[in-house]
Design a protein around this motif. Structure first.
Motif, PDB file in Angstrom:
ATOM      1  N   SER A 191     -10.200  -7.113 -10.439  1.00  0.00           N
ATOM      2  CA  SER A 191      -9.159  -6.875 -11.230  1.00  0.00           C
ATOM      3  C   SER A 191      -8.512  -6.146 -11.854  1.00  0.00           C
ATOM      4  O   SER A 191      -8.772  -4.863 -10.804  1.00  0.00           O
TER       5      SER A 191
ATOM      6  N   SER B 260     -11.235  -6.688  -4.048  1.00  0.00           N
ATOM      7  CA  SER B 260     -10.401  -8.019  -3.812  1.00  0.00           C
ATOM      8  C   SER B 260     -11.119  -8.688  -5.025  1.00  0.00           C
ATOM      9  O   SER B 260     -10.696  -9.626  -5.995  1.00  0.00           O
TER      10      SER B 260
ATOM     11  N   LEU C 189      -1.381  -1.404  -1.129  1.00  0.00           N
ATOM     12  CA  LEU C 189      -1.736  -0.933   0.164  1.00  0.00           C
ATOM     13  C   LEU C 189      -1.309  -1.768   0.971  1.00  0.00           C
ATOM     14  O   LEU C 189      -1.276  -1.407   2.220  1.00  0.00           O
ATOM     15  N   PHE C 190      -0.936  -3.020   0.837  1.00  0.00           N
ATOM     16  CA  PHE C 190      -0.771  -3.320   2.874  1.00  0.00           C
ATOM     17  C   PHE C 190       0.757  -4.042   2.164  1.00  0.00           C
ATOM     18  O   PHE C 190       1.091  -5.170   3.023  1.00  0.00           O
TER      19      PHE C 190
ATOM     20  N   SER D 106      -4.255  -1.600  -5.270  1.00  0.00           N
ATOM     21  CA  SER D 106      -3.292  -2.545  -5.954  1.00  0.00           C
ATOM     22  C   SER D 106      -3.374  -3.437  -4.155  1.00  0.00           C
ATOM     23  O   SER D 106      -2.937  -2.291  -3.558  1.00  0.00           O
ATOM     24  N   HIS D 107      -3.128  -4.559  -4.090  1.00  0.00           N
ATOM     25  CA  HIS D 107      -2.817  -5.463  -3.259  1.00  0.00           C
ATOM     26  C   HIS D 107      -1.290  -5.371  -3.120  1.00  0.00           C
ATOM     27  O   HIS D 107      -1.058  -4.076  -1.555  1.00  0.00           O
ATOM     28  N   LEU D 108      -1.172  -4.725  -3.224  1.00  0.00           N
ATOM     29  CA  LEU D 108       0.502  -4.584  -3.037  1.00  0.00           C
ATOM     30  C   LEU D 108       1.219  -3.083  -2.570  1.00  0.00           C
ATOM     31  O   LEU D 108       1.716  -2.921  -1.629  1.00  0.00           O
TER      32      LEU D 108
END
Lengths: 454, 485
Positions: free
Chosen positions: B476, B473, B9-10, B5-7
């Motif tokens: 979902s 990206s 990983l980044f 997930s974006h949260l």
């Protein structure tokens, strides 16, 4: 040697294996630093992007999105203070609020990220253009046609009346723990019974999903000689309702008689011609049933208008603005004009009520950007040559419109007063995906036909 | 929180790595515990209560047992002597630990199943008045099957004298909650990481290999498992299918579950290495197995060895005669099946594997087609595994039987399912499917590939990472399959 190896524990084996790692210091340093840089780059570029937007006036402040965490404790705290009941009930209320805030926080981070705004459209373009792959909600068909995944899932999926399917849907509880009522039969029978008690005739009108009418646009070997693909429970539902004396207007038959396409290329909905064909056949059926008293034609006329718009499925792909893969589609609308030369308006005093969803709204509701005054209610009004009342909701129409009926009754309005026919239009996929809770209605009196003029 | 997930990983991962290495060594376990609680609580903060409760009970139970074991030179609790009858205090401590963990697991995982099964039974017997009208629907806490097993292994090991009790609560909480493997394994045993909790050495070599593990794991998940999942989801939700479609669907599911779960294990091992932890291997190219017995030595090794050491052997293993061995095998696999999910289809899945294991045990732990060339042995084993995956993946037992009929060409598929071919037989999916097959049967496994990291491999790993992020990206929410277990 083998004996020695077999005596090693899994932990020892892992340690031995890790001790065998070979990487040159420079290569290892590059791997680590590039990996960390990649992780941080997203973060740094994101902040630079936020700052740029701030200086361009697109953001109110220069605070990075990820530090906006105040709601994560403010909202649950408020929920705890304001909720009632035992401490445990208040705690769970606060927990629910916190979960909601965490989800919103994560979604906001994802949706406002430059990855989503800059990279996603380009990547989606490559996949759509070269691999004909859509996304979670979109299937790419042939000849520029797009399909909405829930439509395909409904058409080719398990029967919606299958006991296992009903059970698994009942166990899914999306609405704060309140289970979904998945069985449309029970709700339709109940609604029909309530209306019959008021002397009103119900006509159920499921609108077929696009894949049912145009299967060869999704799978090229779907032969014209085959019957239209339908959910295995669809015919069962129709015949069961008809056996119960409930009127079903199956517009797939009407639409199938038309040789040309009746659906928009990159949209879930029908073309204006589809809506008109359905309205004409429905009006014919209502007349044939003798449900309405004869009256002279009201004088509704039509005029032709051209409208262009991009389909709702194409919008779901989130392609770059300049991609040019799916250009807006031009359609010919036939707007219905009232006898007073104004655009059609609904009439609460009509004896015909249309309950509908976005299929009824698409050429009627300005926010859908496909023109106005040419929707299903308008066309029905034109073909019946009498005013029509309508209650429509785009999402979850089959449920939302009944809920609205009940709400209006509770608010002291009389939405069913004087009605003789209620047409209940909804997307057929709702049979498998909608909520079919029974909604009790209050009985209302029918008015004399003389009062039913606009 | 999901690794892909974006949260995570980044934001989560860079912050955790940065702070972890900035902190002095004594504070690192505490920090890891705190961020692991944050990681776990992100799914539902209330679940933290269960995690903490399980941790506390087992910690206290461990100390209770160790109180009679004397002390080591450094003052830490000593080992309980092996082969010695345990005192009642030790038995009570173990009993409390097992009971609390199993009750937690039983209630949260099997309550709904128990009520539904009971109601189904009484309805079938025509005793509807006995139906339990329970309004309560229990939500399954994320990863409860993993951390209860992990936590129980500690108290059992201490009781058996295989591990020393731990006095430092933070270290123990760190062991139970360690975020890399908390929600979907691999199941780590206390004895495997006890030394590493007390002191571990983080090296650039391990960190670099961890990065390679993580990149490959992410790529397996995003590039391979998710597209296969789309094929499988589409076809498994499609009712009665044609024979070819059904085989394509179940093979896609086999690839999905392997790449999904082994990806999680790779990422967990990689994250562990980045922080100096060495976790054992969890998958060893299972689809290359030439028998079901071999398959279970290669698939989800941490679970199969847990079941062997804490269930099969205590039941008597193969020491109590042939018949008892088969019963034990069957029982362990049935429970293993139910461990995966509270539904009869999982029991059938476990039962099928148990039967095949018993059958192979009878002929010397070999497949009954062991005289065939290796290619056919592997092929037949894979086909057996595919049939069992149907029960694992199908929505319920009737759907699984319908799917099996489709596999055998016995189902009359409606025309509507032809539509699905327009979705799943696209070149992209076929290419991914073929790539999966090549990797499953011909490519080196992650452990081998990362052993010697060259410049070329460095570039490949980083390119895979970037490609995965780009694909991510577009996708979902895509949790790992084992999250629901």
């Amino acid at each position: 040697m083998n004996q020695q190896k077999s005596n090693l524990t899994r932990e020892d084996e892992a340690r031995v294996e890790m001790a065998r790692t070979t990487v040159s210091p420079v290569c290892g340093a590059w791997l680590i630093s590039l990996f960390i840089t990649a992780l941080l780059a997203v973060f740094v570029i994101q902040y630079a992007d936020d700052l740029t937007q701030y200086f361009q006036g697109a953001r109110p402040d220069a605070v990075p999105e990820f530090v906006r965490i105040k709601p994560l404790w403010i909202t649950p705290g408020r929920a705890f203070q304001t909720s009632e009941g035992s401490p445990w009930a208040r705690l769970t209320a606060a927990n629910r609020a916190l979960l909601g805030e965490m989800k919103r926080y994560e979604t906001r981070l994802e949706e406002t990220s430059w990855l989503a705004r800059r990279v996603l459209p380009q990547a989606q373009y490559v996949f759509t253009r070269w691999f004909r792959i859509g996304n979670e909600k979109v299937y790419c068909g042939r000849k520029g046609e797009l399909f909405y995944r829930p439509d395909v899932d409904f058409t080719a999926g398990r029967g919606f009346l299958d006991p296992g399917q009903l059970r698994s849907r009942r166990l899914s509880s999306p609405d704060r723990g309140i289970p979904v009522q998945p069985d449309p039969l029970a709700a339709i029978r109940d609604f029909d019974r309530e209306l019959k008690a008021m002397g009103i005739r119900l006509i159920v009108m499921p609108v077929p999903a696009k894949p049912a009418r145009q299967p060869a646009r999704l799978y090229k070997h779907y032969s014209d000689k085959l019957p239209p693909p339908l959910n295995p429970s669809y015919r069962v539902l129709v015949s069961t309702l008809q056996a119960d004396g409930i009127e079903v207007f199956d517009c797939l038959e009407t639409l199938s008689k038309h040789k040309k396409s009746v659906y928009l290329k990159q949209d879930t909905h029908w073309l204006p011609s589809g809506a008109m064909l359905a309205a004409e056949a429905l009006a014919r059926r209502i007349r044939a049933m003798g449900l309405l008293p004869e009256q002279p034609p009201a004088g509704y006329t039509r005029r032709e208008v051209d409208v262009a718009n991009r389909g709702d499925i194409a919008a779901l792909l989130r392609l770059p603005e300049e991609a040019g893969l799916y250009d807006p589609q031009w359609v010919e609308l036939f707007q219905v004009i009232s006898p007073d030369k104004k655009l059609w308006m609904r009439s609460e005093r009509s004896d015909v009520l249309l309950l509908g969803d976005s299929f009824a709204n698409i050429y009627s509701l300005p926010s859908m950007n496909w023109g106005v005054s040419a929707g299903l209610a308008e066309q029905l009004s034109y073909y019946l040559q009498r005013p029509v009342d309508r209650i429509t909701f785009n999402d979850n129409g089959a449920y939302a419109t009944r809920l609205e009926l009940a709400r209006r009754q509770t608010a002291g309005m009389h939405p069913l007063e004087g009605k003789r026919v209620v047409i209940w239009e909804f997307a057929a996929r709702e049979l498998a995906q909608g909520d079919w809770k029974k909604i009790p209605l209050k009985p209302e009196e029918a008015r004399p036909p003389s009062a039913l003029t606009e | 929180m999901v690794f892909s997930s974006h949260l995570f990983l980044f934001y989560f991962l860079p912050v955790v790595l940065a702070v972890y290495y900035l902190l002095p060594r004594p504070a690192r376990n505490l920090f890891l515990t705190l961020v692991s609680y944050l990681f776990y609580g992100w799914a539902n903060p209330l679940f933290l209560i269960l995690l903490f409760f399980s941790t506390l009970v087992d910690y206290v139970a461990g100390l209770m047992m160790a109180s009679g074991a004397g002390r080591e030179a450094d003052g830490s609790p000593g080992l309980l002597a092996k082969g010695v009858l345990r005192r009642s205090r030790e038995k009570w401590a173990l009993g409390i630990s097992l009971a609390s963990n199993l009750l937690l697991l039983g209630f949260f995982k099997y309550f709904n199943f128990g009520v539904d099964s009971f109601n189904g039974l009484v309805t079938a017997l025509g005793l509807e008045m006995w139906r339990l009208d329970v309004m309560l629907r229990v939500v399954l806490p994320l990863g409860i099957s993993f951390y209860t097993f992990q936590s129980m292994s500690y108290t059992i090991d201490v009781y058996r004298g295989d591990a020393r009790a731990i006095r430092n609560f933070t270290d123990f909480a760190c062991f139970v909650s360690m975020f890399p493997q908390l929600v979907a394994g691999p199941i780590i045993r206390f004895s495997e990481v006890a030394d590493q909790l007390r002191g571990r050495i983080e090296t650039p070599e391990l960190f670099a290999r961890g990065v390679a593990f993580f990149c490959l794991g992410l790529a397996k998940k995003v590039i391979l498992a998710n597209p296969c999942g789309k094929i499988a989801d589409t076809l498994f939700d499609g009712g009665v299918l044609g024979c070819l479609d059904a085989w394509y669907g179940v093979t896609a599911y086999a690839f999905q579950i392997y790449f999904d779960f082994s990806a999680y294990s790779d990422m967990a091992i990689g994250l562990g290495l980045m922080m100096g932890f060495i976790f054992p291997e969890n998958f060893n190219s299972p689809y290359r197995s030439q028998s079901i017995t071999e398959f279970w030595r290669r698939w989800h090794i941490s679970l199969s060895s847990w079941l062997r050491d804490y269930l099969y052997i205590p039941l008597g293993g193969s020491r109590l005669g042939t018949r008892r061995t088969y019963v034990n095998l069957m029982l362990v696999m049935l429970l293993g099946g139910l461990w995966h999910g509270a539904a009869w289809k999982f029991a059938v899945w476990g039962g099928l594997h148990g039967s095949l294991l018993a059958l192979e045990r009878r002929i010397g732990k070999q497949s009954f087609y062991h005289r065939l060339p290796p290619f056919f042995r592997t092929a037949f084993t894979f086909i057996f595994v595919l049939f069992t995956w149907v029960f694992f993946r199908a929505a319920d037992l009737p759907a699984a039987i319908t799917f099996c009929r489709s596999l055998l060409g016995l189902g009359a598929s409606p025309d509507s399912t032809l539509l699905l071919r327009g979705v799943v037989f696209k070149p992209y999916y076929l290419m991914t499917f073929a790539l999966c097959a090549v990797i499953v049967w011909a490519a080196p496994k992650t452990w081998e590939w990362t052993r010697r990291l060259t410049w070329f491999k460095t570039v490949i790993a980083l390119m895979l990472f970037v490609l995965s992020v780009i694909l991510l990206s577009m996708q979902s929410y895509n949790p790992f399959i084992y999250f629901i277990f």
